[in-house]
Design an enzyme around this catalytic site. Structure first.
Site, mmCIF file in Angstrom:
data_model
loop_
_atom_site.group_PDB
_atom_site.id
_atom_site.type_symbol
_atom_site.label_atom_id
_atom_site.label_comp_id
_atom_site.label_asym_id
_atom_site.label_seq_id
_atom_site.Cartn_x
_atom_site.Cartn_y
_atom_site.Cartn_z
ATOM 1 N N MET A 133 0.828 -1.205 0.000
ATOM 2 C CA MET A 133 0.000 0.000 0.000
ATOM 3 C C MET A 133 0.870 1.266 0.000
ATOM 4 S SD MET A 133 -3.350 -0.769 0.104
ATOM 5 C CE MET A 133 -4.240 0.544 0.970
ATOM 6 N N LYS A 153 -14.481 3.167 7.383
ATOM 7 C CA LYS A 153 -13.770 2.096 6.667
ATOM 8 C C LYS A 153 -14.023 0.745 7.330
ATOM 9 C CE LYS A 153 -10.725 0.076 3.966
ATOM 10 N NZ LYS A 153 -10.050 -0.944 4.735
ATOM 11 N N GLU A 186 -18.334 -5.741 3.422
ATOM 12 C CA GLU A 186 -17.574 -6.590 2.493
ATOM 13 C C GLU A 186 -17.660 -8.063 2.916
ATOM 14 O OE1 GLU A 186 -13.412 -5.239 2.054
ATOM 15 O OE2 GLU A 186 -12.868 -7.311 2.524
#
Lengths: 325, 325, 325, 325
Positions: free
Chosen positions: A11, A189, A196
């Site tokens: 990342m 998030k 998800e």
């Protein structure tokens, strides 16, 4: 703009690269010298330690910490705080627990150091697609850093505009939002990841039923031998369940319709668990998000102690002998 | 009274024996000659086939079928119906699906043969403790057969009387009830088993958390090494979760606190599944009963296809490699 | 023995009374003077404040705190600690979160004050039936206090002995256990309550299906009008689902088979929630315990925001208009 | 090609229109004369009854039945079968239960009439986006009708090609698949809808937690007042949870972030229920798909009988008075 970046894994490294594509300047550090060297080759300024980073940045400084949540992030934030000057900003772009963000922001406030938490979605695809970001922090600080966020975000792209959308603030449509005070970015998030898990499990269960429709345990005239690869593909075209996760499913099944290379032991991370804790705190019923998390817990065990206890009880009241596995 | 009994397994044989303790007469048949011989030794009249049974019983006859649900019961009911006379009664004491009962009762009605369905709880303990029975059928038929039910039932025993109970009909307090038309007996028994699954799973999950409180995955100062055997035992004494299933749990754990002889593959039977189908038909939310059933499904598999799909998706979006199992 | 008791609500008052039945001496305090007066009438020594209690007890002192978990208990423990001498013991008999126990025990250890946590089951029935207790603390401290626990516990009673039980320590069979270090008592009690939620929900769902079997939404020949009062009663007699909770269910249904006086808004307390958190920490799948908690959350809401979102999505993709409630 | 269409509601009418865009000929019938007239205006041939339709079509005929599942479809199929000639084909494009398809195909086979079941996704958007179709039937029959399916399907569109896909049959990529024998098309569509329920509920729960993060039940420094409209929008951009359902969510929230016009009573249809039944038949654990269905069941009730029973039990063991709703 100029940004310090600590942690050059998948990342962090790509975040630096995406920023440099739009002429931002990056000062990078990683405990691996090779990781630093690779970024230097791509245009970053490399430093050897945190003190070096502070020295290399102009005030007011901004440093993006992209490390594993927990101790690595905690220690780095502490060390940075000791080196930084009033007015500087620490950005935690990792997956910290939002209550840690709230605490850290309070602690840093005393030194007049700002704290920004960025929930970052995009994974290995971020360099190319851009990062979807949920950002918590003081508004004026976020506005100062906005050019960085705008570069990292996917931008309008070819995503169709949402009908009925009329809000003047166009950040969301470019792929990032300011969610509120410190902690709120990671909170949003976290819920993203909870969702998800639920979506993934919905697909997993559906394909499991499709797969087992050929089972010999069913009457012969009730069996179908279905082509999962084609089913995933066709659902990408105009169906209600089309999604990016389905795209990935179609791709995985195109490679190997039986998924034989996977054993089925599925990891889970903090966000999925904290989502359940948050729901429990708020008294919000979340059968699906919790069911998805529990399925992962179960996937990593051969048998649970609870299962054994069920067999023991069945033997106790009915003399039932356990079925073979 | 006189009763024919077909099927002399654990349940059928003990039902005959309990009836004979109170001087009822039994005519018995099983495809195993040894099973018949054993009952004859205990006082039953043995017969060699269904025709023999019909011949040995006085009209109006009553024959208790105690066979596995599905084809064995279905075929036997059909054959009996062909041999029987108007006014005779077939009792299905097994675990038939209640919709099969409704259908059979309709079919037999045309021949003026009565159909009674008895949901029977008690398992291997029934001979000694008596059988708890939920009985569906025409009221006058059930009343004629009542002496049999009353003998099979546990009776008042030493169970404390329920406070506030005022209904004059004392059947329930003696351990059997007339639930309504054919099918209703098995329907109530089916729900009984559904609840049983839910209760068992509640204990299983609770003890699983207790067990794993010693896990090395927890911080050292947060671990407890708990004695499950003693915990099960103490909960039998004045706690809210005391129950017969807990008695069995305490007994199982007293023998082996680790339950090492069980692999944890847990069978399920029709009732647990039909309970979910019934709830879905009625649009009643049953997260716990369904969760308990699904845990059993899962217990018998090493990995599900769904789990593999989760791993494949995780690899797709994050490059995550599957955790070792 | 002598015991100080702080908090004379339903639980604390009866604990004092049960102790006095066996000649133990109690010194009691409550912020309600009436509550103190009532106990003094029954034989206790009343005091006006914590200092008075410390003065009235002989060293080494033992004080049982029976207050709501959270701030009331926390503050009282703190104040007691300031007044007590080394060697004294604070017993928290309420429903504290076990991590608070662990923390408090550590803090008190520095002053050489002992901390004992007692998970107490028994509710309004405890005075008569005795209290089932799960007790955490240092072994020698617990052994010194054992005469108190033994008096409060139900004792052998008429509970049948568990087959196969061979452990020499007979505490569990008398209704109390020493579970391990501080915090472990409340941990075990917490799981007890988690299981309780699961069991209650299993019954709730089963009876819900029984109730709705008369629904006009079903085909007429598939409906049964079942007598729930009798069903609960008969299951108390020899069935697999017999339990104390079923006894209570039978009693409630005997009074009013429709339960019309209840609106169906069900409270939940810390233990049910912490149980889920503990399972998540340990990665133990708990679909049933979580499902039971979520059902309570849902029971207190008219509609969830999530439900509204479902309706909005259905309108979005299918033009479906919401069904009337 | 030529196609008869029966049932000119939202779906049937648009199917006719989409076919005519590509020069196919349609013969249409609906019990509403206005509906027929509207299609005639758009180019269809209108007929007054089924006999008229049979007369207007050239053999071998193909008739698409687009009616509510259950009796309307069943009766129409029966009537068509009586009028049709060997070699003709009935296409059921509705939402029939796949076991009905299997039965019908068997019955029609005796008359040498073909039966095709088409699971059709696309809803109100199909005319514009095309219909995603899962099609069961005899291969040669499906191949003959393929030009119709190809026209109705979305086609390649601008959907990115799936990486790693190598199968030569390109149907799936154009938006339709041949799934196998009769019944398999509706089976796959049924699972599609089951997954849809699970995904929707995942979003619903996630947004519910986000919404309630501003609840006054939380400590003040732990609250966030989140902008759900922007969150839905930003997740459409590069996040893992992007999907068409999320697009719809963003659109709904853009119109009214509080969704105040919805009461939250959510309908469910056959497919969601049959999915659970299928999973139970196959012994596949489906906690998420079932949890999603149960949430809809619960959404339509003010209180369940089960909830009331929980309150009654709590009163029984603890004297707890029910909380206000």
């Amino acid at each position: 703009m100029q940004l310090g970046i600590i942690g050059l894994g998948r990342m962090g490294g790509n975040i630096a690269r995406r920023l440099m594509l739009k002429q931002h300047k990056t000062v990078v550090y990683d405990r691996s010298e090779d990781a630093v060297a690779a970024l230097v080759k791509d245009g970053s300024t490399g430093v050897k330690d945190l003190a070096g980073m502070i020295a290399a940045l102009e005030a007011p400084r901004a440093v993006w910490v992209m490390l594993p949540a927990g101790e690595p992030t905690e220690q780095t934030v502490k060390q940075l705080a000791e080196l930084m000057s009033p007015g500087d900003t620490i950005i935690d772009g990792g997956n910290s627990f939002y209550k840690d963000d709230i605490r850290r922001a309070h602690e840093l406030q005393e030194k007049n150091i700002h704290y920004v938490d960025v929930g970052t979605s995009g994974g290995v695809w971020g360099l190319e697609r851009g990062y979807c970001m949920m950002i918590g922090g003081e508004t004026d600080v976020l506005e100062r850093l906005e050019p960085l966020f705008d570069t990292l975000a996917p931008g309008y792209g070819n995503v169709e505009r949402t009908k009925g959308r009329k809000v003047p603030d166009q950040r969301a449509e470019r792929g990032y939002i300011f969610t509120g005070p410190p902690g709120s970015g990671h909170f949003v998030k976290m819920i993203h990841n909870g969702i998800e898990y639920g979506m993934m499990q919905a697909y997993a269960e559906g394909f499991d039923i499709l797969k087992n429709k050929s089972s010999e345990a069913l009457p012969e005239d009730q069996r179908f031998d279905l082509d999962l690869t084609d089913i995933a593909e066709v659902w990408r075209r105009g169906s209600v369940v089309s999604s990016w996760l389905l795209d990935l499913t179609a791709s995985a099944l195109a490679g190997d319709g039986k998924l034989d290379k996977y054993s089925g032991a599925v990891a889970d991370s903090g966000e999925g668990r904290w989502t359940i804790d948050a729901a429990v705190e708020e008294a919000v019923p979340v059968p699906v998000l919790a069911g998805a998390l529990f399925a992962r817990f179960r996937s990593r065990q051969e048998a649970t102690f609870g299962d054994k206890l069920l067999s023991a009880m069945r033997f106790g009241f009915g003399g039932h002998v356990e079925v073979p596995k």
